[in-house]
Write an enzyme that holds these catalytic residues in place. Structure first.
Site, short mmCIF file in Angstrom:
data_model
loop_
_atom_site.label_atom_id
_atom_site.label_comp_id
_atom_site.label_asym_id
_atom_site.label_seq_id
_atom_site.Cartn_x
_atom_site.Cartn_y
_atom_site.Cartn_z
N ARG A 57 -5.27 5.90 -12.72
CA ARG A 57 -6.15 5.57 -11.60
C ARG A 57 -7.51 5.07 -12.07
NH1 ARG A 57 -3.89 7.18 -6.79
NH2 ARG A 57 -2.56 9.02 -6.81
N GLY A 89 -4.91 6.99 -3.60
CA GLY A 89 -4.89 5.62 -4.08
C GLY A 89 -6.06 4.76 -3.66
N ASP A 137 3.02 -2.25 0.41
CA ASP A 137 4.28 -2.45 -0.32
C ASP A 137 5.40 -2.62 0.71
OD1 ASP A 137 6.39 -2.33 -2.14
OD2 ASP A 137 5.64 -0.59 -3.19
N ASP A 154 -4.65 1.31 -0.81
CA ASP A 154 -4.65 0.58 -2.08
C ASP A 154 -3.66 -0.57 -2.10
OD1 ASP A 154 -2.43 2.29 -2.11
OD2 ASP A 154 -2.87 3.13 -4.07
#
Length: 189
Positions: free
Chosen positions: A172, A51, A110, A107
């Site tokens: 991506r 990521g 969360d 990236d």
């Protein structure tokens, strides 16, 4: 949605949250912050791939500090749209972090579980300092008390793809950060 040039999968986006220009400008700003904070310091950058690959590459181009780069592979999504269980370290880094200033790049922040686990692991290996830099921060999903030191953008609780972020290893390569239309992942999670 603004008109963007790029892969045909752009039509799979419900809307764009962050444009390519906004990403470029924010990464330049993060680079300046990092250059000031790590001026004349040796830095080891650890990217969580896949990521963070694109974000890390663009961020490194902004940095003037002497640095070394390593990567590790960690996963908490396991082919779905929501983090499940504890993160798995699939492939660890090769460089020894003992006594080094480490910048951990990911990236998205969360639930916080992956970054907390990886940052803890790096501290346990004897790093002099560990700071974190994320492109996106989704505070609404935080499951553990963890905050990044450097943040590109705070985003709402929506499923995003592009600029390194994926769904089942697709999207991506999109030049922006966008919200994926549910029909492209509904029934697959």
């Amino acid at each position: 949605m603004p008109s963007l040039k790029g892969p045909p999968e752009l039509k799979h986006l419900d809307h764009v949250l962050v444009t390519p220009l906004a990403i470029k400008r924010r990464i330049a700003g993060l680079g300046e912050q990092l250059n000031a904070d790590y001026a004349k310091k040796d830095l080891m950058v650890i990217a969580i791939v896949n990521g963070a690959l694109i974000f890390t590459a663009d961020l490194l181009r902004q940095m003037r500090s002497p640095l070394r780069l390593d990567c590790l592979r960690a996963s908490s999504y396991h082919d779905g749209t929501k983090a499940v269980g504890e993160p798995r370290i699939v492939d660890s880094m090769k460089l020894d972090v003992r006594g080094h200033n480490v910048l951990l790049v990911d990236d998205i922040l969360d639930t916080g579980k992956t970054l907390a686990a990886v940052a803890g692991m790096i501290k346990d290996k004897g790093a002099l300092s560990v700071k974190t830099c994320v492109l996106l921060d989704k505070k609404a999903r935080r499951a553990v008390p963890f905050e990044a030191d450097y943040v590109g953008f705070e985003i709402p609780n929506e499923f995003v793809v592009g600029y390194g972020l994926d769904f089942n290893e697709r999207y991506r390569n999109l030049p922006c950060i966008g919200v994926l239309k549910p029909k492209y992942y509904a029934g697959l999670v």
